[in-house]
Design a protein around this motif. Sequence first.
Motif, PDB file in Angstrom:
ATOM      1  N   TYR A   1     -85.821  49.835 -33.275  1.00  0.00           N
ATOM      2  CA  TYR A   1     -85.356  51.162 -32.862  1.00  0.00           C
ATOM      3  C   TYR A   1     -86.130  52.252 -33.620  1.00  0.00           C
ATOM      4  O   TYR A   1     -86.623  53.210 -33.035  1.00  0.00           O
ATOM      5  CB  TYR A   1     -83.864  51.219 -33.161  1.00  0.00           C
ATOM      6  CG  TYR A   1     -83.103  52.479 -32.774  1.00  0.00           C
ATOM      7  CD1 TYR A   1     -83.251  53.046 -31.514  1.00  0.00           C
ATOM      8  CD2 TYR A   1     -82.198  53.048 -33.666  1.00  0.00           C
ATOM      9  CE1 TYR A   1     -82.514  54.178 -31.171  1.00  0.00           C
ATOM     10  CE2 TYR A   1     -81.462  54.168 -33.332  1.00  0.00           C
ATOM     11  CZ  TYR A   1     -81.624  54.731 -32.085  1.00  0.00           C
ATOM     12  OH  TYR A   1     -80.888  55.842 -31.750  1.00  0.00           O
TER      13      TYR A   1
ATOM     14  N   ASP B   1     -88.752  55.236 -32.505  1.00  0.00           N
ATOM     15  CA  ASP B   1     -88.482  56.645 -32.792  1.00  0.00           C
ATOM     16  C   ASP B   1     -89.663  57.307 -33.503  1.00  0.00           C
ATOM     17  O   ASP B   1     -89.949  58.482 -33.275  1.00  0.00           O
ATOM     18  CB  ASP B   1     -87.194  56.796 -33.613  1.00  0.00           C
ATOM     19  CG  ASP B   1     -86.034  57.267 -32.742  1.00  0.00           C
ATOM     20  OD1 ASP B   1     -86.291  58.034 -31.790  1.00  0.00           O
ATOM     21  OD2 ASP B   1     -84.882  56.855 -32.991  1.00  0.00           O
TER      22      ASP B   1
ATOM     23  N   ASP C   1     -83.373  65.959 -27.769  1.00  0.00           N
ATOM     24  CA  ASP C   1     -83.106  64.567 -27.380  1.00  0.00           C
ATOM     25  C   ASP C   1     -81.581  64.434 -27.324  1.00  0.00           C
ATOM     26  O   ASP C   1     -80.910  64.560 -28.345  1.00  0.00           O
ATOM     27  CB  ASP C   1     -83.754  63.695 -28.471  1.00  0.00           C
ATOM     28  CG  ASP C   1     -83.527  62.191 -28.332  1.00  0.00           C
ATOM     29  OD1 ASP C   1     -82.436  61.783 -27.880  1.00  0.00           O
ATOM     30  OD2 ASP C   1     -84.437  61.435 -28.718  1.00  0.00           O
TER      31      ASP C   1
ATOM     32  N   ASN D   1     -77.784  54.157 -22.599  1.00  0.00           N
ATOM     33  CA  ASN D   1     -78.360  52.818 -22.629  1.00  0.00           C
ATOM     34  C   ASN D   1     -78.229  52.180 -21.253  1.00  0.00           C
ATOM     35  O   ASN D   1     -77.161  52.227 -20.636  1.00  0.00           O
ATOM     36  CB  ASN D   1     -77.646  51.978 -23.683  1.00  0.00           C
ATOM     37  CG  ASN D   1     -77.777  52.615 -25.057  1.00  0.00           C
ATOM     38  OD1 ASN D   1     -78.840  53.107 -25.422  1.00  0.00           O
ATOM     39  ND2 ASN D   1     -76.685  52.645 -25.797  1.00  0.00           N
TER      40      ASN D   1
HETATM   41  N1  ARG Z   1     -79.471  55.167 -27.137  1.00  0.00           N
HETATM   42  C1  ARG Z   1     -79.078  55.456 -28.480  1.00  0.00           C
HETATM   43  C2  ARG Z   1     -77.611  55.084 -28.697  1.00  0.00           C
HETATM   44  O1  ARG Z   1     -76.868  54.992 -27.762  1.00  0.00           O
HETATM   45  C3  ARG Z   1     -79.236  56.906 -28.837  1.00  0.00           C
HETATM   46  C4  ARG Z   1     -80.650  57.365 -28.881  1.00  0.00           C
HETATM   47  C5  ARG Z   1     -80.782  58.657 -29.607  1.00  0.00           C
HETATM   48  N2  ARG Z   1     -82.117  59.143 -29.634  1.00  0.00           N
HETATM   49  C6  ARG Z   1     -83.087  58.690 -30.448  1.00  0.00           C
HETATM   50  N3  ARG Z   1     -84.272  59.218 -30.350  1.00  0.00           N
HETATM   51  N4  ARG Z   1     -82.856  57.751 -31.309  1.00  0.00           N
HETATM   52  O2  ARG Z   1     -77.229  54.882 -29.832  1.00  0.00           O
END
Ligand code: ARG
Length: 560
Positions: free
Chosen positions: A305, A309, A116, A121
Motif C-alpha cells: 500500500y 502511495d 484524494d 475499494n
Molecule cells: N482505499 C483505502 C481504504 O479504504 C483508502 C485510500 C486512501 N488514499 C490513499 N492514497 N492512500 O482504506
Amino acid sequence: MDFKKHIAERIEAGGLSQDEIYTMLALPPNTEMGDFALPCFRLAKTMRKAPALIAQEIADAYPTDEIVSEVSAVNGYVNFRIDRVFWAKQTLSRIFAEREKYGSSDEGKGKTVCIDYSSVNIAKPFHIGHLSTTVLGSSLYKLHKFLGYTPVGINHLGDYGTQFGKLISAYKRWGRKEDIERGGLRALNALYVRFHEEAEKDPALNDEARSFFKKIEDKDEESVALFEWFKELTLKDVSKIYDLLDVHFDSWAGESFYNDKMQPVVDELREKGLLKESEGAQIVDLEAYGMPPCIILRSDGASLYATRDIAAAIYRKQTYDFYKCLYVVAYQQNLHFKQFFKVLELMGKEWAKDLVHVAYGMVSLEDGSMSTRKGKVVYLEDVIEKCVEKALGIITEKNPSLENKEAIAKTVGVGAVIFGALYNNKIKDITFSYDKVLNFDGETSCYVQYTCARANSVLEKGGHAGGFAVGNICVQEFELIKVLADFPGVLHDALEKYEPCFIARYAVDLAQVYNKFYFDCSILNAEKEVRGFRLALTEATLIVLKNALGLLGIGVPEKM
Ligand code: ARG
C-alpha cells in the motif's frame, strides 16, 4: 471589506507594525461595547504607560470617518464602532452584486490542489465508514474551487491486492453471472464473505486464490476480464451514490494504476541508500523518527500500500505540479501517512512538506453497529434511503398539500446525511442518529433548508427587493448584517483548517439570526422604506444560505 485592516492602518502605537495591530484587534464580548477592540495591556511595557492611558491616547488620536463612526477608551481597551449604515450598504451591495459567487475569491489563483478522497475499494461494500471521506473531500473540492484554486479530485481506488484472487476463486466456485449482475456490490461482497468462511474449513482455497491473483498479475485473459468486470460493477454501484451526494472526481487512478510506476521508486530508494533488507523484505528504516519501518517490498517481492502511495505522490507532483496534495483519510491511517511522507522527504522531495493528511474520526450508528467489524455492514445507500424516507414522512406530516414531495424529501434526506457528517470537527468520532439529523429545530441542514423556504415565502409575498434604502438599523438587523458580512472570512478559515464544519456551523448561525430577526421584526407589514430594507436582508440571507449549503453539497428546495 476588511474593517480590521482599515482600523489597523490608522493606529500608531508603541512602534507596532500594522500587521501586529491587526492581529491584536479582537471582537468585544458584546456589540454594545463596539465592533472591534484593541487591548492595550501588551503595549504597557514598551510604551511605559498604564494601559488605560494608552487606550485613551489612541482613542483621542484616531480619526473617525464614514466607516468608523465612534471610538472610545474603556478599561485599557480601545473600542471601535463601525458605522451601521455603511456596514449594511457595503455588505448588501456586495451580496447582490456577486450573488451565487458571494464569498468566492481568487486567493488560490494558479494553485493546483490534489484532493484524494472517498477512494473506495473494488468489490467491497461502500459503507457508512466511507461517508466522511466522501463528503468532506467533496466539500473541500468545492471550497477550493470557490476560492480560486484548481482542485483535482482523485479517487485512489483500492483495485489491487490478493483479495481479487479470492473473489475470482469464489466466483468460479459459487457465483452466477445473473446474480452478480443483479446484486452488484452486495452480491460480490457476499461471495467474498463466503470465501472466508469456506477457507476456514479448507485452507487450500487460499492457495487457489493466490494463484488467481498471480494470473491477474500475469495478465491472464480470463482473470483480468473477471477483475475488470468486478471493477465495472463496483463503479456502477458507487456512482449511484456519488450522483445522489453530488460528488465528482477528475481522476480514477487507483492503486493498480501504479503497477508500472513502482520500479523506478524502488530503484531511486536503493540508489539513495535508503533501502535496507530485513527478514527478506525491503524496508526504509524510520527508527530515528520514532516510527516502525516503512515496508517497500515484501519478501516475495510484492509491493505494498505504501509503495503505491509513494509512487502516486510522485506521479501527482509530476502530472499536476500541485501546491498541496490532500489525503482525506481516517485517522486510523495516521501512521501510514506519516511514514510515507517521511520516506519522500528522505528521498529529497522538497515538496513532501506539501502533502497533508486530512484525518477524520469514525462514524458509527446509534445502535452501535459499525461497518465490517461485527460482520454487520451498514451500507451508505441504505442510510441515505432511510433518511429520505423519514424526511418524506416528516414533510408529509408538516405540509400534506406540498407539491413535489418526493423530490423535496430527497434533497432534505440526502442533505441530512451529508450535514450529519460535516457538522462536527472532522477529527471527532460521531454517532449518526436519524432523529438528530432530521430534527427541523436542531442544528441541522433541514433547519437551514426550512429557513430558506421561509425566506422564499417572504420574498414571494413581498416581492424581490431590488433597490433598498438604509435608515435606522435595529439590533436584530445589525446582527444579521454582521453574520452576512462574515461569510467570506468563514470560507477562508474553513479552507485553511480543512474544516467544512465551519461552513455548516455558519449556516446554522445565520439561519438562527435570521429567524430571530423574522420573529422580532415585522417585514411585510413594516412601513415602506423599512420593508424594502428587510426584504433585502431576507433575500441576502437566502443567497448566502444557499451558497453555504452548496459548498457542502446540499441543495435547497424552494418550498418545504
Ligand atoms: N482505499 C483505502 C481504504 O479504504 C483508502 C485510500 C486512501 N488514499 C490513499 N492514497 N492512500 O482504506
